[in-house]
Design an enzyme around this catalytic site. Structure first.
Site, PDB file in Angstrom:
ATOM      1  N   ASP A 123      35.205-101.554 -34.844  1.00 33.72           N
ATOM      2  CA  ASP A 123      35.342-100.592 -35.731  1.00 33.72           C
ATOM      3  C   ASP A 123      35.187 -99.767 -35.752  1.00 33.72           C
ATOM      4  OD1 ASP A 123      33.580-102.236 -38.660  1.00 33.72           O
ATOM      5  OD2 ASP A 123      34.342-100.294 -38.814  1.00 33.72           O
ATOM      6  N   SER A 124      36.114 -98.846 -36.634  1.00 29.03           N
ATOM      7  CA  SER A 124      36.129 -96.951 -36.309  1.00 29.03           C
ATOM      8  C   SER A 124      34.906 -96.562 -37.051  1.00 29.03           C
ATOM      9  CB  SER A 124      37.946 -96.762 -37.404  1.00 29.03           C
ATOM     10  OG  SER A 124      37.229 -96.732 -38.863  1.00 29.03           O
TER      11      SER A 124
ATOM     12  N   ASP B 197      38.769 -96.789 -41.380  1.00 28.28           N
ATOM     13  CA  ASP B 197      37.753 -96.241 -42.254  1.00 28.28           C
ATOM     14  C   ASP B 197      37.380 -94.994 -41.875  1.00 28.28           C
ATOM     15  OD1 ASP B 197      37.452 -98.320 -43.727  1.00 28.28           O
ATOM     16  OD2 ASP B 197      35.627 -98.706 -42.040  1.00 28.28           O
TER      17      ASP B 197
ATOM     18  N   THR C  74      40.059-103.196 -38.461  1.00 28.95           N
ATOM     19  CA  THR C  74      40.837-104.770 -39.279  1.00 28.95           C
ATOM     20  C   THR C  74      41.922-104.978 -39.104  1.00 28.95           C
ATOM     21  OG1 THR C  74      39.740-103.910 -41.486  1.00 28.95           O
ATOM     22  CG2 THR C  74      41.085-106.036 -41.751  1.00 28.95           C
TER      23      THR C  74
ATOM     24  N   ARG D 195      29.471 -78.249 -48.808  1.00 32.36           N
ATOM     25  CA  ARG D 195      30.318 -78.466 -49.804  1.00 32.36           C
ATOM     26  C   ARG D 195      30.255 -78.244 -50.913  1.00 32.36           C
ATOM     27  NH1 ARG D 195      30.111 -84.071 -49.768  1.00 32.36           N
ATOM     28  NH2 ARG D 195      32.829 -84.011 -50.350  1.00 32.36           N
TER      29      ARG D 195
ATOM     30  N   GLN E 171      34.029 -79.717 -53.352  1.00 32.81           N
ATOM     31  CA  GLN E 171      33.497 -80.712 -52.907  1.00 32.81           C
ATOM     32  C   GLN E 171      35.157 -81.731 -53.901  1.00 32.81           C
ATOM     33  OE1 GLN E 171      30.073 -82.174 -54.757  1.00 32.81           O
ATOM     34  NE2 GLN E 171      28.880 -80.381 -53.555  1.00 32.81           N
ATOM     35  N   CYS E 172      36.033 -80.761 -54.450  1.00 36.00           N
ATOM     36  CA  CYS E 172      36.976 -81.363 -54.732  1.00 36.00           C
ATOM     37  C   CYS E 172      38.289 -81.834 -54.243  1.00 36.00           C
ATOM     38  CB  CYS E 172      37.755 -80.521 -55.648  1.00 36.00           C
ATOM     39  SG  CYS E 172      36.846 -79.339 -57.606  1.00 36.00           S
TER      40      CYS E 172
END
Ligand code: ASP
Length: 343
Positions: free
Chosen positions: A59-60, A92, A15, A247, A279-280
């Site tokens: 764009d990443s 991103d 960006t 995960r 996932q935390c």
């Protein structure tokens, strides 16, 4: 003018340098020269700033191991010619690139600071100018012995400097786009830049080396209530997979369906490196704390401890091509290689 310090500023896209397409209104990457023109302050910095860009700006979302390879090689090529490196990158996937670079560089002893912005440089309220100018200052900062103050891969964004393999993008809207839940920030920029030297890597005296092979033969499986064999088994049994990030819930807990545990056990036996990642965002994996994670420990699953997802997957991509035995792999993966986990 002769300067005593110099920085290599690399542009990958994102960006920060984008402009709106007049037809669609969507933001798209634009040339580096346009971005540089909009920051005349660069000429007032008391250092030499050389610039380069990697092919066409992207764009990443399109960032790949091939881009990491080229970025790492570009830094390696001029490693001894500059005091530090600043990389402009889309937000991103910035945490993936900063994690990947942290593993690809062994014995790094110079600053590699990634930054970007939430609004393009051409927009009056943009955060780009401050992010870029402060990143340059951080890359130039010296410690009491005259060495680099931040000799590691780090990300500077909205007044915070965070370790490159500890952060995660948390907001698409706030200027404060990143968070590092399990490691304190390395510096905070106010009127002055306050460095937290105790948390900054001290630098390495070993010889600098770049590892450019990153294996993309990795899969990801996310546990959720309702995980069913017809969706999970094709991921676990994929014959191309060499590493799998699983995960899990909480401190590394899994549903204990026999079909799931059996498939994971068979994958480990086939040589797939199965990683247990929570996932935390805060805290990490403690396999064996609950019966629902002991099963994974018993079948030889490897713990990602308190790593971020970005770090867990890029560490896997980095270690897979090294040809380690199963025991060596587990030992390396669970060790703190670049400050990515809390031992
Ligand atoms: N889509 C953009 C990118 O990552 C977002 C940004 O730069 O903030 O390239």
């Amino acid at each position: 003018m002769t300067y005593t310090s110099s920085i290599l500023l690399l542009y990958t896209g994102g960006t920060i340098g984008m402009v709106a397409d007049p037809k669609t209104g969507s933001l798209k990457p634009f040339e580096f020269s346009n971005l540089l023109k909009q920051i005349p302050e660069l000429n007032q910095m008391n250092c030499r700033i050389d610039t380069d860009s990697l092919d066409a700006p992207i764009d990443s979302s399109n960032m790949s191991p091939d881009h990491w390879h080229r970025l790492a090689k570009r830094i390696e090529k001029d490693y001894y010619h500059y005091d530090g490196f600043v990389v402009l990158h889309g937000s991103d996937t910035m945490a993936y690139t900063s994690s990947a670079l942290s593993f690809m560089f062994e014995n790094l002893s110079k600053p590699v600071i990634l930054t970007g912005s939430q609004l393009p440089i051409g927009i009056p309220r943009s955060d780009a100018r401050e992010n870029l100018l402060t990143s340059l200052e951080i890359a130039l900062a010296k410690n009491e012995e005259g060495g680099p103050r931040v000799p590691e891969v780090a990300v500077y964004f909205e007044y915070d400097l965070l370790r490159g393999n500890r952060l995660h993008k948390i907001s698409t809207q706030d200027f404060e786009a990143f968070q590092s839940m399990n490691y304190p920030r390395l510096a905070e920029a106010g009127v002055r830049i306050q460095f937290s030297d105790n948390y900054i890597f001290k630098g390495s005296s070993g010889s600098f080396r770049t590892h450019t092979q990153m294996s993309a033969k990795v899969g990801v499986l996310t546990a959720f209530p309702g995980l069913a064999p017809e969706f999970a088994l094709p991921v676990i049994n994929n014959p191309h997979t060499e590493g799998l990030v699983y995960r899990t819930f909480g401190s590394g807990n899994t549903p204990t369906h026999p079909w799931l545990l059996k498939a994971l056990e068979e994958a480990v036996k086939r040589g797939v490196k199965v990683i247990n990642l929570s996932q935390c965002d805060g805290g990490g994996v403690f396999m064996g704390q609950y019966e629902s994670s002991r099963a994974l420990l018993d079948i030889g699953v490897i713990s990602a401890q308190d790593m971020t997802f970005e770090s867990a997957i890029t560490k896997l991509m980095y270690l897979l091509p090294l040809g380690l035995s199963a025991d060596e792999f587990k030992q390396q993966y669970e060790s703190n290689l670049r400050g990515e986990l809390t031992e």
